[in-house]
Design a protein around this motif. Structure first.
Motif, short mmCIF file in Angstrom:
data_model
loop_
_atom_site.label_atom_id
_atom_site.label_comp_id
_atom_site.label_asym_id
_atom_site.label_seq_id
_atom_site.Cartn_x
_atom_site.Cartn_y
_atom_site.Cartn_z
N GLY A 167 -0.21 -19.62 -7.80
CA GLY A 167 0.98 -19.15 -6.84
C GLY A 167 1.48 -17.71 -6.80
O GLY A 167 1.86 -17.33 -5.80
N GLY A 168 1.30 -17.32 -7.86
CA GLY A 168 1.80 -15.58 -7.85
C GLY A 168 0.55 -14.76 -7.95
O GLY A 168 -0.51 -15.18 -7.84
N TYR A 169 0.95 -13.49 -8.36
CA TYR A 169 0.08 -12.45 -8.63
C TYR A 169 0.75 -11.49 -9.29
O TYR A 169 2.01 -11.40 -9.49
CB TYR A 169 -0.40 -11.96 -7.35
N ALA A 170 0.25 -10.23 -10.01
CA ALA A 170 0.50 -9.21 -10.35
C ALA A 170 0.14 -8.05 -9.40
O ALA A 170 -1.06 -8.00 -9.28
CB ALA A 170 0.11 -9.01 -11.90
N GLY A 171 0.96 -7.06 -9.42
CA GLY A 171 0.51 -5.85 -8.60
C GLY A 171 1.11 -4.54 -9.35
O GLY A 171 2.33 -4.47 -9.56
N PHE A 172 0.11 -3.48 -9.41
CA PHE A 172 0.57 -2.34 -10.17
C PHE A 172 0.07 -1.17 -9.28
O PHE A 172 -0.85 -1.15 -8.84
CB PHE A 172 -0.09 -2.18 -11.32
N SER A 173 1.06 -0.28 -9.06
CA SER A 173 0.74 1.11 -8.48
C SER A 173 -0.34 1.92 -9.53
O SER A 173 -0.10 1.82 -10.65
CB SER A 173 2.08 1.84 -8.15
N VAL A 174 -0.97 2.70 -8.82
CA VAL A 174 -2.33 3.36 -9.54
C VAL A 174 -2.29 4.62 -9.18
O VAL A 174 -2.30 5.00 -7.86
CB VAL A 174 -3.68 2.71 -9.28
N SER A 175 -2.03 5.51 -10.02
CA SER A 175 -1.86 7.09 -9.75
C SER A 175 -3.71 7.52 -9.44
O SER A 175 -4.52 6.95 -10.04
CB SER A 175 -1.53 7.64 -10.95
N PRO A 176 -3.65 8.16 -8.67
CA PRO A 176 -4.97 9.08 -8.19
C PRO A 176 -5.85 9.41 -9.40
O PRO A 176 -6.77 9.37 -9.37
CB PRO A 176 -4.82 10.01 -7.20
N SER A 177 -5.05 9.88 -10.36
CA SER A 177 -5.67 10.51 -11.35
C SER A 177 -6.43 9.51 -12.52
O SER A 177 -7.27 10.01 -13.32
CB SER A 177 -4.68 11.31 -12.30
#
Length: 150
Positions: A97-107
């Motif tokens: 039902g859900g998910y995990a989402g993380f921002s990623v730095s271009p580096s």
């Protein structure tokens, strides 16, 4: 400045319902390609998609015109419909039902790409549950473990 500009890299993780090992080798590459198409249809750019039998990792540059929740909903809904057409063994296929989402730095994009590419090797040493908990803890995300594995 009259225009809206963004470059949002996101690492998304979600698993099959009840962590069932349903992403079988015979559909794995086609599933990833299909998901890449869904991502493009949502004006986003697939960078790397991979996983193992019970979960996926997606690295994408997300469009500024869609929320993360809607983006993941589109990916899961459409890929679930697609995989059910691939044989009777997939008739009960479902994503969690859900998910995990993380921002990623271009580096660190290259590091995340390598991590996704090496999922099969990685999961010979670490379980998905352990990996997922580690991601949540490292990113200081509050969660209720009773609901993580459904």
């Amino acid at each position: 400045m009259p225009q809206s500009l963004s470059k949002l890299y996101v690492h998304i993780i979600f698993h099959t319902k009840y962590n069932q090992p349903m992403i079988l080798p015979e559909v794995e590459k086609d599933l990833y390609a299909y998901i890449g198409g869904i991502i493009k249809e949502n004006q986003s750019i697939p960078i790397k998609i991979g996983g193992v039998k019970d979960h996926l990792h997606i690295l994408a540059a997300m469009s500024k015109n869609i929320s993360l929740a809607k983006f993941v909903e589109e990916i899961k809904r459409n890929s679930s419909r697609w995989i059910k057409t691939k044989g009777s063994e997939y008739k009960n296929f479902a994503w969690q039902g859900g998910y995990a989402g993380f921002s990623v730095s271009p580096s660190v994009l290259d590091r995340v790409v390598r991590y996704i590419e090496n999922q099969k090797i990685h999961h010979q040493k670490q379980s998905f549950q352990s990996e997922y908990l580690q991601f949540l803890e490292e990113h200081q995300i509050d969660f209720d473990e009773d609901f993580l594995w459904k």
